[in-house]
Motif scaffolding. Sequence first.
Motif, mmCIF file in Angstrom:
data_model
loop_
_atom_site.group_PDB
_atom_site.id
_atom_site.type_symbol
_atom_site.label_atom_id
_atom_site.label_comp_id
_atom_site.label_asym_id
_atom_site.label_seq_id
_atom_site.Cartn_x
_atom_site.Cartn_y
_atom_site.Cartn_z
ATOM 1 N N CYS A 101 0.470 -1.217 -0.153
ATOM 2 C CA CYS A 101 0.013 0.053 0.190
ATOM 3 C C CYS A 101 0.931 1.656 0.111
ATOM 4 O O CYS A 101 1.490 1.382 1.291
ATOM 5 N N LEU A 102 0.604 2.221 -1.008
ATOM 6 C CA LEU A 102 1.329 3.173 -0.708
ATOM 7 C C LEU A 102 0.555 4.762 -1.675
ATOM 8 O O LEU A 102 0.569 5.973 -1.768
ATOM 9 N N ALA A 103 -1.062 4.263 -0.342
ATOM 10 C CA ALA A 103 -1.406 5.260 -0.742
ATOM 11 C C ALA A 103 -1.675 7.090 -0.261
ATOM 12 O O ALA A 103 -0.573 6.923 0.750
ATOM 13 N N GLY A 104 -1.861 7.611 -0.885
ATOM 14 C CA GLY A 104 -1.811 9.230 -0.456
ATOM 15 C C GLY A 104 0.061 9.303 -0.614
ATOM 16 O O GLY A 104 0.247 10.227 -0.048
ATOM 17 N N SER A 105 0.472 8.644 -1.518
ATOM 18 C CA SER A 105 2.177 9.405 -1.707
ATOM 19 C C SER A 105 2.355 9.856 -2.487
ATOM 20 O O SER A 105 1.680 10.429 -3.697
ATOM 21 N N ALA A 106 3.672 10.646 -3.141
ATOM 22 C CA ALA A 106 3.598 11.748 -3.549
ATOM 23 C C ALA A 106 4.116 10.620 -4.906
ATOM 24 O O ALA A 106 5.431 11.639 -5.910
ATOM 25 N N LEU A 107 4.029 9.776 -5.088
ATOM 26 C CA LEU A 107 4.686 9.400 -6.351
ATOM 27 C C LEU A 107 4.145 9.769 -7.750
ATOM 28 O O LEU A 107 2.522 10.203 -8.291
ATOM 29 N N SER A 108 4.963 10.434 -8.675
ATOM 30 C CA SER A 108 4.742 10.642 -10.082
ATOM 31 C C SER A 108 5.035 9.398 -11.258
ATOM 32 O O SER A 108 4.398 10.109 -12.323
ATOM 33 N N ARG A 109 5.573 8.321 -10.487
ATOM 34 C CA ARG A 109 5.568 7.819 -11.468
ATOM 35 C C ARG A 109 5.604 6.174 -11.141
ATOM 36 O O ARG A 109 6.417 5.836 -9.728
ATOM 37 N N LEU A 110 5.042 5.395 -11.310
ATOM 38 C CA LEU A 110 5.656 3.850 -11.012
ATOM 39 C C LEU A 110 6.562 3.031 -12.088
ATOM 40 O O LEU A 110 6.313 2.945 -12.767
#
Length: 800
Positions: free
Chosen positions: A463-472
């Motif tokens: 779970c990476l919910a609410g992350s600041a990722l721009s790219r997986l």
Amino acid sequence: DRGDTNFDSRASILEDIMNALGDEKHKVIGIYGEGGVGKTTLLKQVQKKLRNEKKLFHMIVKANVSQNPDFKKIQEDIAYALGLKTLKDETSEEGRKELLFKRLQNDPSEKVLIILDDLWKDLDLGVVGIPSKDESKGCKLLLTSRFKDVLEQMECHNSIFHLQGLKDDEAFRLFEKTVGDRLKDNEQLKTIADQLVKKLAGLPLLINSVAKSLKDRDVAAWRSALKTIDPSHIETIVKWSYDHLKSEDTKTLFLLCGLIGGTIQVEILLVLVMGLGFFEESRLTMQESRDRLYTMLAGLRSACLLLDGGDDKKNVTIHDLYSEAVVSTPFRGQNSLMMNSNYGSWRKEKLEKCWAICLADVGRDRLNELMTYRFLDLKILMLSQPNYWRRVHPPQHDTADCSVLLDFESMKELQVLYVRFIHIARLPSSIGILGNLHSLYLDHCNVEDAAILGKLKALQILCLAGSALSRLPKEIGDLTNLRLLNLSDCNRLRTIEPGVLKRLINLEELYLRGSFDQWMGKDGILSESCNARLAELKSLTKIASLEISIPNPRVLLEDDDFPFGNLNRFWINIGNAKQQLKGELRTMILKLEEWDSILLEKWVQKILQKTQYLHLEGLKEFKKNAHELCTQGFGELKRLSIDSSPSIKYIANSSDGLPLTAFTFLEHLFLENLVDLEKICNGPVAQECFGILKIVDIRKCQRLKNLWFLPEMQRLVHLEELQVRECDSMRAIITDGAGEIEGLADDMVELPNLRRLNLLALPKMTSFCTGAESAPIQLLQGYFLLHSFGHDERSTHFAL
């Protein structure tokens, strides 16, 4: 009903509390008593009595405070009971407080009882938005606490009641009732029971727990309980009940509930038990594992080790008494310690022996200290910012990045890492050594780069919910054992590397709500900025739960055979409609415009049969009758919303003259801007059609002249809210339907549950019912707003 209120001692205090509630001099009333004595159960009895009598209060609202109060949750619980829907949209603490305060002060004649359960210290009512004793007007407070001084600080003074343990004879009768016929004609067991009950301090919680454990046991187990239980150490009572649970997995589950404490989301427990390897030998699917977990929780509730009254499929609650015992006692031997935030500070040597740690109050200093220890046996680590463990919505983050503080070098046995609301922009390199990690839950931790997670080959839940990722990144595709991937609320996620999803062949659950939606079509040009194609999901043959947004419906017509028809849990938004239904299970949101033909796709039709929450928008050329949109019928639909769809003429239409059976499970109906809608029902419909409808909201349907014929209205006995506004042709809510539809012998319309009736901006409406003016409309309760119908713009009142 556990039977612990049907005694003289309880009846007496219940009567005293009822008298105090009816006395205008008492604005704040308190109940105190030790943990497990039955304060919460007594509150339920008070609520039941008040609702049956319907005299003292117009509304009764309840919130649980607990040892670590979450003011936002308390406000939301109170607002929900008051019907204050605007509070959930207010983001500021001051704004929420003001909204709640104004609502409670709005009508001085409205009598409201606010119940606050389980106070551990003085609560600032002003911070919540509850009027103080001097400001209360029509409000009263009923409070419970373990501590009398807390109630005195809350200004209860002369209205404090002490709830003590059951008397010996009452305790014995409760024990006898719980074990059933075991004591009948068995003097040996009666003697043991009498001695045993006296050790349980008259606490119904413990009496029920021990009795349930002994109910089907032989006399040797009864003697063992009598010898083992020490009345001066309550943990020995809890330990005895724990020892008699049937399986090791159930025992571990009980310990995990005690570790977290209070009210616990079942999905959190699923993350923990899956991480510990529960159900692996049985090779269960995620949903089957969830079902097995529900069964285990039901067993704990049956053993009285979890409290009654919760929803096993969403939340469960463990009593503080059990939680304290679990954390203070090594139930599985001296090397099986657990620690949580409520157990103070332990010396380093003791802390390093823990197999599970749950800290809900981790600031930078404590996190830094924690990382200096060597946790060679640690299996579970759960961390959160102070006071935010149970929040659904993220708080404002501590802006300081905690990445540099994290070091997992001494935690190589870790199987579950669960972190909430701690800023971790860059994951430390040491996380890559956690080869035994099965569950990684980083909830709203502002993670910016997840590439290193590709090293965690054993990972099953991520779970990476609410992350600041721009790219997986492509490295996530290496997690071929992954069964659940949660990327919800990653609103910066614009790119999923092509091929990543396709490689996750064991994935059963994928959550992308409020996240990535830039699916590339077949004509997309390959480049460094290219994205995942929707067709990749065809490789996910095990997918059973999906949350996804597809703004461009056209990409769905470029491929077929999507594996979505087998979904048992879903939230699917096609076309980017603004409507965001909050249903947790089986939701479809469709804004199709010129892509109506998508409704003919086989996988769409399969999903519609299972859909419980459905929003339709922009239907222009398709079916004229809403019930025909699903060819096999809406078998499970609970909520239907249709907006701006000129093709819809009827909601239910019987074209062959036979009674139509449709919408038998529908509870909510929302219709807006349906310019060609003439009737809700056209032709005869079966008795069960719309039979359990509770809420109806109709807006801007300009050709609609009435809602129901009289016989149809007579079936709507479950109706709670009815709102009709800005329907220019509306003449009446009901027409008698003479000659068109068979009616009941009695013309009476009874709406016993209607509590809200809003009729607004209906210029041609002259009466509630036409053609049968003599038919009485009986409304037993509610709030009615009748405004701007008829030919003037003033509020109008008429006899119903």
